[in-house]
Scaffold this active site. Structure first.
Site, PDB file in Angstrom:
ATOM      1  N   ASP A 275       5.600   3.867  -7.067  1.00 36.09           N
ATOM      2  CA  ASP A 275       5.084   4.139  -5.717  1.00 36.09           C
ATOM      3  C   ASP A 275       5.318   5.595  -5.315  1.00 36.09           C
ATOM      4  O   ASP A 275       4.393   6.300  -4.909  1.00 36.09           O
ATOM      5  CB  ASP A 275       5.762   3.233  -4.682  1.00 36.09           C
TER       6      ASP A 275
ATOM      7  N   SER B 107       3.412   2.225   1.959  1.00 39.38           N
ATOM      8  CA  SER B 107       3.723   2.859   3.239  1.00 39.38           C
ATOM      9  C   SER B 107       5.106   3.508   3.244  1.00 39.38           C
ATOM     10  O   SER B 107       5.273   4.654   3.683  1.00 39.38           O
ATOM     11  CB  SER B 107       3.567   1.823   4.351  1.00 39.38           C
TER      12      SER B 107
ATOM     13  N   ALA C 276       5.143   6.700   1.178  1.00 38.99           N
ATOM     14  CA  ALA C 276       4.353   7.777   1.793  1.00 38.99           C
ATOM     15  C   ALA C 276       5.110   8.401   2.966  1.00 38.99           C
ATOM     16  O   ALA C 276       5.111   9.629   3.133  1.00 38.99           O
ATOM     17  CB  ALA C 276       3.000   7.242   2.253  1.00 38.99           C
TER      18      ALA C 276
ATOM     19  N   LEU D  78       0.820  -1.219   0.000  1.00 43.20           N
ATOM     20  CA  LEU D  78       0.000   0.000   0.000  1.00 43.20           C
ATOM     21  C   LEU D  78       0.853   1.267   0.000  1.00 43.20           C
ATOM     22  O   LEU D  78       0.352   2.365   0.242  1.00 43.20           O
ATOM     23  CB  LEU D  78      -0.960   0.002   1.187  1.00 43.20           C
TER      24      LEU D  78
HETATM   25  O1  PMV Z   1       5.433  -1.696  -3.395  1.00 47.13           O
HETATM   26  P1  PMV Z   1       4.514  -2.701  -3.986  1.00 47.13           P
HETATM   27  O2  PMV Z   1       4.440  -3.987  -3.265  1.00 47.13           O
HETATM   28  O3  PMV Z   1       3.198  -2.099  -4.323  1.00 47.13           O
HETATM   29  O4  PMV Z   1       5.115  -3.164  -5.403  1.00 47.13           O
HETATM   30  C1  PMV Z   1       5.555  -2.279  -6.335  1.00 47.13           C
HETATM   31  C2  PMV Z   1       5.212  -2.744  -7.697  1.00 47.13           C
HETATM   32  C3  PMV Z   1       6.241  -3.577  -8.435  1.00 47.13           C
HETATM   33  O5  PMV Z   1       5.912  -3.411  -9.799  1.00 47.13           O
HETATM   34  C4  PMV Z   1       6.115  -5.030  -8.061  1.00 47.13           C
HETATM   35  C5  PMV Z   1       7.668  -3.117  -8.197  1.00 47.13           C
HETATM   36  C6  PMV Z   1       7.974  -1.739  -8.745  1.00 47.13           C
HETATM   37  O6  PMV Z   1       8.991  -1.187  -8.330  1.00 47.13           O
HETATM   38  O7  PMV Z   1       7.243  -1.232  -9.602  1.00 47.13           O
END
Ligand code: PMV
Length: 332
Positions: free
Chosen positions: A152, A108, A111, A106
């Site tokens: 992220d 974390s 963020a 999610l």
């Molecule tokens: O942080 P997560 O668990 O939501 O995973 C990120 C998404 C992946 O594509 C698996 C890794 C990335 O860096 O984009």
């Protein structure tokens, strides 16, 4: 006493996780029901350079200088000071609170980084652009994830739905494959509009989601069998593109089958798990229009698309099938 507070939301990946590490597009949206907050308070009269970090959620009360340089919280602080060209920071306390479940996909970590970076730069009177905040948080993401795509930190910084294509090629792979990815051009970060809102129920398996491990295993799989994996990644990329059209065109119900297909691809990449599959099936049986794992996989969260009024039924089915937590979020 001067103080500055900043917040950043959680996030889910709707489409394209893992494939995004290899240059394919992915879509992520903020989850505002959960958030990280950083409050930085100047300690007037305190010794310059003394930074106390208090993070009650993880039982932490430490001095920054006692943390390893590659500790994520320390790295976020050092990133800001280096970027502002400061050698010393006025004495301050950084208090971090977060309602985003950790290690569950999610966002974390991202963020918390974004909140710290914004709050500290704000207290120092030098607010940073979103682009800069995201870039600094990306550096911290590398500590969490190894080779993050950057999705992220991007979605959490902009706090808007994001269509994302990674900028640089994946560090691993044959020179030919790298050239192919480079030839696909620069990265894309586009925030975009949701023509018709839709609702997603997030279900948490309660198992840790070791993103670094699942990303590493996908890399091994890709290195051992590049053709198979490139085909899976390309298929995920096509699904993501179709999903964006459906979202922008005001046909969110079309996302259901796309989510199911994306989940099957993630199963083939070997990043699902029996627990995730069980929750995905439970959601579908309860009337979800589609469901898939979200994020790194293995553990962490799955997401289910509701039809008009069945969020409660889906939530009940997820809890019944072992979800330790659910969040219902409206994407708009
Ligand atoms: O942080 P997560 O668990 O939501 O995973 C990120 C998404 C992946 O594509 C698996 C890794 C990335 O860096 O984009």
């Amino acid at each position: 006493m001067p103080a500055f507070t900043a917040r950043a939301p959680g996030k889910i990946i709707l489409f394209g996780e893992h494939a995004v590490v290899y240059g394919q597009p992915a879509i992520a949206v903020p989850v505002t029901q959960v958030q990280a907050t950083a409050r930085v308070t100047a300690n007037i009269g305190g010794k310059s350079g003394t930074i106390d970090i208090q993070a009650p959620n993880i039982d932490m009360n430490a001095n920054l200088n006692d943390l390893r340089v590659d500790h994520a919280l320390a790295a976020a602080v050092h990133g800001v000071t280096a970027s502002l060209g400061l050698t010393r920071v006025p004495a301050c306390t950084i208090e971090i609170n977060s309602t985003i479940p950790v290690a569950s996909g999610l966002g974390s970590g991202a963020a918390v980084s974004v909140a710290i970076i914004r709050a500290l730069a704000g207290l120092l009177g030098q607010p940073l652009s979103d682009e800069k905040v995201s870039a600094l948080a990306y550096e911290v993401e590398k500590i969490h994830h190894g080779t993050p795509s950057g999705i992220d930190n991007t979605v959490v910084t902009y706090a808007k739905p994001v269509y994302f294509v990674k900028k640089s090629p994946s560090p691993a792979g044959t020179p030919q494959a790298r050239l192919r990815r480079e030839a696909r051009g620069e990265g894309i970060i586009e925030t975009f509009n949701i023509a018709k809102p839709f609702t997603v129920v997030i279900g948490d398996t309660g198992l840790p989601s070791p993103t670094k491990e699942s990303v590493g295993d996908v890399r091994k799989g890709w290195q051992a069998n590049p053709e198979k994996y490139e085909t899976l990644f390309a298929a995920a990329g096509s699904i993501t593109k179709a999903a964006r059209q459906a979202i922008e065109g005001g046909f969110p119900e079309r996302l259901g089958p796309l989510m199911n297909e994306n989940h099957e691809l993630l199963q083939e990449m070997d990043v699902s798990s029996p627990e995730l599959d069980l929750l995905v099936k439970a959601a579908s049986d309860a009337g979800a229009l589609g469901a898939k794992l979200s994020g790194g996989g293995r553990g962490g969260n799955m997401i289910a698309l509701t039809s008009e009024n069945n969020a409660d039924e889906i939530t009940a089915a997820l809890i019944q099938s072992g979800a330790v937590r659910t969040i219902t979020t409206r994407i708009e």
